[in-house]
Design a protein around this motif. Structure first.
Motif, PDB file in Angstrom:
ATOM      1  N   ASP A 146       0.839  -1.193   0.000  1.00 35.79           N
ATOM      2  CA  ASP A 146       0.000   0.000   0.000  1.00 35.79           C
ATOM      3  C   ASP A 146       0.880   1.250   0.000  1.00 35.79           C
ATOM      4  O   ASP A 146       1.414   1.656   1.019  1.00 35.79           O
ATOM      5  N   PHE A 147       1.046   1.850  -1.169  1.00 39.46           N
ATOM      6  CA  PHE A 147       1.905   3.015  -1.289  1.00 39.46           C
ATOM      7  C   PHE A 147       1.373   4.184  -0.452  1.00 39.46           C
ATOM      8  O   PHE A 147       2.128   5.015   0.036  1.00 39.46           O
ATOM      9  N   GLY A 148       0.059   4.227  -0.293  1.00 36.49           N
ATOM     10  CA  GLY A 148      -0.535   5.313   0.480  1.00 36.49           C
ATOM     11  C   GLY A 148      -0.035   5.326   1.913  1.00 36.49           C
ATOM     12  O   GLY A 148       0.396   6.350   2.431  1.00 36.49           O
ATOM     13  N   MET A 149      -0.082   4.151   2.589  1.00 39.13           N
ATOM     14  CA  MET A 149       0.387   4.058   3.961  1.00 39.13           C
ATOM     15  C   MET A 149       1.898   4.264   4.018  1.00 39.13           C
ATOM     16  O   MET A 149       2.414   4.907   4.932  1.00 39.13           O
ATOM     17  N   ALA A 179       3.639   6.107   2.103  1.00 43.83           N
ATOM     18  CA  ALA A 179       3.877   7.537   1.956  1.00 43.83           C
ATOM     19  C   ALA A 179       3.640   8.255   3.274  1.00 43.83           C
ATOM     20  O   ALA A 179       4.313   9.221   3.605  1.00 43.83           O
ATOM     21  N   HIS A 180       2.679   7.740   4.033  1.00 40.58           N
ATOM     22  CA  HIS A 180       2.338   8.406   5.282  1.00 40.58           C
ATOM     23  C   HIS A 180       3.379   8.162   6.374  1.00 40.58           C
ATOM     24  O   HIS A 180       3.708   9.049   7.140  1.00 40.58           O
ATOM     25  N   LEU A 181       3.884   6.910   6.454  1.00 41.02           N
ATOM     26  CA  LEU A 181       4.695   6.535   7.617  1.00 41.02           C
ATOM     27  C   LEU A 181       6.202   6.631   7.400  1.00 41.02           C
ATOM     28  O   LEU A 181       6.956   6.766   8.358  1.00 41.02           O
ATOM     29  N   ALA A 182       6.664   6.534   6.147  1.00 43.70           N
ATOM     30  CA  ALA A 182       8.086   6.255   5.950  1.00 43.70           C
ATOM     31  C   ALA A 182       8.960   7.483   5.797  1.00 43.70           C
ATOM     32  O   ALA A 182       8.524   8.526   5.302  1.00 43.70           O
TER      33      ALA A 182
END
Lengths: 338, 269
Positions: free
Chosen positions: B212-215, B217-220
């Motif tokens: 999930d690229f979305g998550m 993008a959020h966490l990394a």
């Protein structure tokens, strides 16, 4: 296989009308847990309805109830399901057998559990055809070939001979889709069809759904917990919370201007996918306070009230009626009642 | 800064067992290099079958790589014998995708978080209970729920419990293998907030494996993209997200479902 589908626009009547559907499960202790409490909606010919809900909201129960495939202990207590003008709740077992797979296709969540492990994929598709249509062996083989070719552009021959364990998750899902559309049904119910797939495969399957809808005029009920999947695919979205419809309306309205406090809160939980500016990354996401309600909870009032940030006095007492906020868009919340 | 974890040219072949022909080897990892700085989050993104989970298993010393090296805090894992590995393993913990199958359903929450203490023979008996309750507090599992068995907990509670168990031995690195993928959106948000809080207060390093690229993008802080057993692109999250170089990265980004911008007809209305 195109010869007998229902045209996209038929008369004014709907393909499916669900009225006041109440389903409950009885536990071994004798306790009765309501899973769906009065669900009303209809579905037009060739329409894609997205059903959005989190675990325990009753979305899979809805799928099972539509096909009269509730597990032991599950019971439809009230309501009616009119499909192509017939009440499925009064249909005999023989009629149901014809409808399931014949008029309503089902694509279930876990492709690896829904295929027989020791039969080749092609055979499993032709078994569905053989159960519903009177075809000789040659016609059967031919039609199976066409079906597989329509979901596997390219190597359908090889897939037909393959066993499920030789196929990838996406390929198994395509075999299930071929089974579901084999007898040219007018409705396909898909319960989390892409949950176990990676995003690239997920997009391919969704694209296949779009193509099939266009080619066959299929109506679909697409059940998911992921709102992002429904954008650009579903015509309308139904949001389920604790066995009740929180909101139903055209996709764009539900996704981009949600009216029910639950839908709004749910959509705020998502990280603003990739569009967010670098500064807000690693920020806290919005959450919905509290836990989803227990099925066995028989409280009065709105089910979302304990977690709602906009609750009023009346929400504790009464259950909110569905109120229209615009044409086709209904919300069950006292903010809009009266 | 010295990397906490450094993977160099790692190769893992499967299928060299007795029934397989020698030519049928499958290279799950085909020369992977990766370095992870302490107290940061590195997301490992890729399609299924790209080798993400194999890499995780090799780093956690649960699979032996065919060749290449993994060093943790400057120590080469291949140079350690079984006794030394036993001392090192608590430093690296795993949280899996499906909490229902990674927790014993008949054990209570308290038993599950105390188990690592028994396995590693740490602390006295009363001390273990105190520490276990403190861990459950950290992940917001109440005293009342501590006595319930795992099968009675909701999906989100189970995943919080799995995180508490991973924290028990005070690890430096936590490998989150699709730890959010099986959860509902609202629960994903809760758990990702919890992960960020824990990282800030305990100085944890995360290797966040996801498709999930979305998550991601959020966490990394850093993102590494894997494709067919190789890391094809890696760099700061901003660079990978906003100026992707590799075809596989662009394909994954394009396939990520999103709806952040309302369609034109709604803006006009």
């Amino acid at each position: 296989m195109v010869e007998k589908y229902s045209p996209m626009v038929q008369t004014m009547t709907s393909l499916l009308e669900v009225e006041n559907l109440r389903v409950s499960y009885s536990a071994r202790t004798g306790e009765v847990c309501p899973a769906l409490s009065g669900v009303d909606f209809d579905l037009g010919y060739g329409e894609i309805l997205g059903v959005l809900g989190e675990s325990g909201s009753g979305k899979s129960t809805l799928a099972a109830a539509l096909l009269r495939l509730l597990p032991a202990g599950g019971k439809i207590q009230q309501g009616s399901i009119l499909f192509e003008g017939r009440n499925l709740l009064r249909a005999s077992p023989q009629e149901l057998r014809k409808i399931r797979g014949g008029r309503i296709g089902l694509i279930s969540q876990e492709p690896s559990c829904s295929l027989h492990p020791t039969l080749p994929a092609g055979q499993q598709v032709s078994d569905v055809l053989a159960a519903h249509e009177n075809l000789d062996r040659r016609a059967l083989r031919q039609k199976t070939g066409h079906l597989l070719a329509s979901v596997f552009p390219g190597d359908s021959e090889r897939i037909s001979r393959s066993y499920p364990h030789e196929l990838s998750g996406g390929q198994r899902q395509r075999v299930l889709i071929a089974q579901a559309i084999a007898c040219a049904p007018s409705l396909v119910v898909a319960d989390e069809p892409t949950a176990s797939l990676d995003p690239t495969t997920q997009q391919e399957i969704l694209q296949l759904f779009r193509t099939l809808r266009q080619k066959l005029g299929l109506a679909m009920i697409l059940i998911t917990h992921n709102p992002a999947l429904l954008a650009g695919l579903a015509d309308r979205i139904l949001v389920l919370y604790a066995g009740r419809i929180a909101e139903i309306g055209p996709s764009a309205q539900v996704l981009y201007s949600p009216q029910h406090p639950y839908t709004a809160a749910l959509l705020r939980c998502l990280p603003s996918h990739l569009a967010e500016p670098p500064s807000t990354r690693k920020a806290r996401l919005h959450v919905i306070q509290g836990e989803a309600p227990d099925l066995s909870w028989h409280g009065n009032g709105c089910q979302f009230e304990p977690r709602c940030t906009e609750r009023m006095e009346v929400c504790k007492r009464d259950e909110p009626p569905a109120a229209a906020v615009s044409e086709l868009h209904e919300v069950s919340c006292f903010k809009f009642a009266g | 800064m010295q990397p906490l974890l450094k993977v160099e040219n790692l190769v893992k072949h499967y299928g060299a067992g007795r029934s397989a022909r020698s030519k049928d080897k499958l290279a799950a990892l085909d020369g992977v290099s990766l370095s992870v700085l302490p107290k940061t989050t590195t997301a490992l993104v890729g399609e299924s079958g790209s080798g993400k989970s194999t890499l995780a298993l090799c780093i956690a010393c649960l699979e032996h790589p065919t060749s290449g090296s993994i060093s943790f805090e400057g120590i080469d894992l291949a140079s350690l014998d079984e006794n030394q590995l036993r001392l090192l393993r608590p430093q690296i913990q795993l949280v899996f995708q499906d909490p229902a199958s990674s927790l014993n359903p008949r054990w209570t929450a308290l038993e599950i978080v105390s188990e690592p203490f028994f396995v590693q023979r740490r602390y006295s008996k009363p001390d273990r209970a105190v520490r276990a309750l403190r861990l459950l507090d950290r992940v917001a599992i109440s005293r009342k729920m501590a006595a319930r068995s795992a099968c009675e907990l909701s999906g989100g509670q189970k995943q919080r419990l799995a995180i508490a168990r991973a924290l028990a031995l005070e690890p430096k690195l936590i490998i989150l293998d699709e730890a959010l993928s099986a959860l509902d959106c609202s629960v994903q948000a809760q758990i990702s907030n919890l992960l960020l809080e824990l990282q800030a207060s305990l100085g944890l390093t995360y290797l966040f494996i996801t498709h999930d690229f979305g998550m991601a993008a959020h966490l990394a802080d850093q993102i590494a993209v894997m494709d067919r057993g190789r890391v094809v692109e890696s760099g700061s999250a901003e660079n990978v997200l906003y100026s992707p170089n590799h075809e596989a990265t662009r394909a994954l980004l394009a396939a990520t479902p999103r709806f952040s911008e309302p369609p034109a007809e709604l803006v006009h209305a």
